[in-house]
Motif scaffolding. Structure first.
Motif: not given
Length: 99
Positions: A1-30
Protein backbone atom coordinates in the motif's frame (compact mmCIF):
# COMPACT_ATOMS: atom_id res chain seq x y z
CA UNK A 1 0.00 0.00 0.00
CA UNK A 2 2.94 2.31 0.74
CA UNK A 3 4.26 2.09 -2.82
CA UNK A 4 0.80 2.61 -4.31
CA UNK A 5 0.40 5.82 -2.29
CA UNK A 6 3.89 7.00 -3.26
CA UNK A 7 3.11 6.37 -6.93
CA UNK A 8 -0.22 8.18 -6.67
CA UNK A 9 1.50 11.06 -4.86
CA UNK A 10 4.06 11.40 -7.64
CA UNK A 11 1.33 11.31 -10.29
CA UNK A 12 -0.76 13.93 -8.45
CA UNK A 13 2.30 16.13 -7.87
CA UNK A 14 3.19 15.90 -11.56
CA UNK A 15 -0.33 16.84 -12.62
CA UNK A 16 -0.29 19.69 -10.11
CA UNK A 17 2.99 21.02 -11.46
CA UNK A 18 1.63 20.84 -15.03
CA UNK A 19 -1.46 22.71 -13.80
CA UNK A 20 0.72 25.74 -13.06
CA UNK A 21 1.37 26.17 -16.78
CA UNK A 22 -1.95 24.91 -18.22
CA UNK A 23 -4.67 27.45 -17.33
CA UNK A 24 -7.69 25.15 -17.03
CA UNK A 25 -5.95 22.35 -15.12
CA UNK A 26 -6.35 22.92 -11.38
CA UNK A 27 -3.18 22.94 -9.31
CA UNK A 28 -4.28 23.11 -5.68
CA UNK A 29 -6.48 19.96 -5.52
CA UNK A 30 -3.78 17.79 -7.08
CA UNK A 31 -1.11 19.14 -4.74
CA UNK A 32 -3.42 18.52 -1.78
CA UNK A 33 -3.93 14.92 -2.94
CA UNK A 34 -0.18 14.50 -3.38
CA UNK A 35 0.42 15.83 0.14
CA UNK A 36 -2.11 13.38 1.56
CA UNK A 37 -0.57 10.45 -0.31
CA UNK A 38 2.97 11.41 0.70
CA UNK A 39 2.05 12.01 4.34
CA UNK A 40 0.78 8.44 4.57
CA UNK A 41 3.56 6.78 2.58
CA UNK A 42 6.91 8.58 2.69
CA UNK A 43 8.30 11.18 5.07
CA UNK A 44 11.05 11.97 2.56
CA UNK A 45 8.64 12.83 -0.28
CA UNK A 46 6.31 14.65 2.09
CA UNK A 47 9.20 16.81 3.34
CA UNK A 48 10.25 17.51 -0.26
CA UNK A 49 6.73 18.54 -1.34
CA UNK A 50 6.03 20.68 1.71
CA UNK A 51 9.30 22.57 1.27
CA UNK A 52 8.76 23.48 -2.39
CA UNK A 53 7.87 27.05 -3.30
CA UNK A 54 4.92 25.79 -5.32
CA UNK A 55 3.39 24.05 -2.31
CA UNK A 56 3.82 27.18 -0.23
CA UNK A 57 2.27 29.39 -2.89
CA UNK A 58 -0.75 27.22 -3.66
CA UNK A 59 -1.52 24.87 -0.78
CA UNK A 60 -0.37 26.83 2.27
CA UNK A 61 -2.04 30.02 1.07
CA UNK A 62 -5.20 27.99 0.37
CA UNK A 63 -5.17 26.56 3.91
CA UNK A 64 -4.19 29.86 5.54
CA UNK A 65 -6.76 32.00 3.69
CA UNK A 66 -9.47 29.31 3.79
CA UNK A 67 -9.77 29.44 0.01
CA UNK A 68 -8.50 31.44 -2.92
CA UNK A 69 -7.51 35.05 -2.51
CA UNK A 70 -9.14 37.71 -4.65
CA UNK A 71 -5.96 38.05 -6.73
CA UNK A 72 -5.88 34.29 -7.49
CA UNK A 73 -9.60 34.31 -8.35
CA UNK A 74 -9.03 37.19 -10.74
CA UNK A 75 -6.10 35.43 -12.44
CA UNK A 76 -8.09 32.21 -12.73
CA UNK A 77 -11.17 33.87 -14.19
CA UNK A 78 -9.11 36.03 -16.56
CA UNK A 79 -7.34 33.02 -18.03
CA UNK A 80 -10.65 31.17 -18.27
CA UNK A 81 -12.36 34.02 -20.13
CA UNK A 82 -9.41 34.41 -22.50
CA UNK A 83 -9.50 30.71 -23.41
CA UNK A 84 -13.26 30.75 -23.82
CA UNK A 85 -12.99 33.85 -26.02
CA UNK A 86 -10.41 32.18 -28.23
CA UNK A 87 -12.58 29.10 -28.62
CA UNK A 88 -15.58 31.23 -29.58
CA UNK A 89 -13.63 32.65 -32.52
CA UNK A 90 -12.28 29.25 -33.58
CA UNK A 91 -15.63 27.42 -33.72
CA UNK A 92 -17.76 27.98 -36.83
CA UNK A 93 -21.09 26.84 -35.38
CA UNK A 94 -23.33 29.88 -34.75
CA UNK A 95 -25.39 28.17 -32.04
CA UNK A 96 -22.31 27.29 -30.03
CA UNK A 97 -21.03 30.85 -30.35
CA UNK A 98 -24.32 32.23 -29.05
CA UNK A 99 -24.30 29.78 -26.15
Amino acid sequence: MKYVLMTLGLIFAGIGFVGIVVPLLPTTPFLLLAAICFSRSSKKFNHWLVNTKIHDEYVESFKRDKGFTLKKKFKLLTSLYILMGISIFIIDNLYIRIT
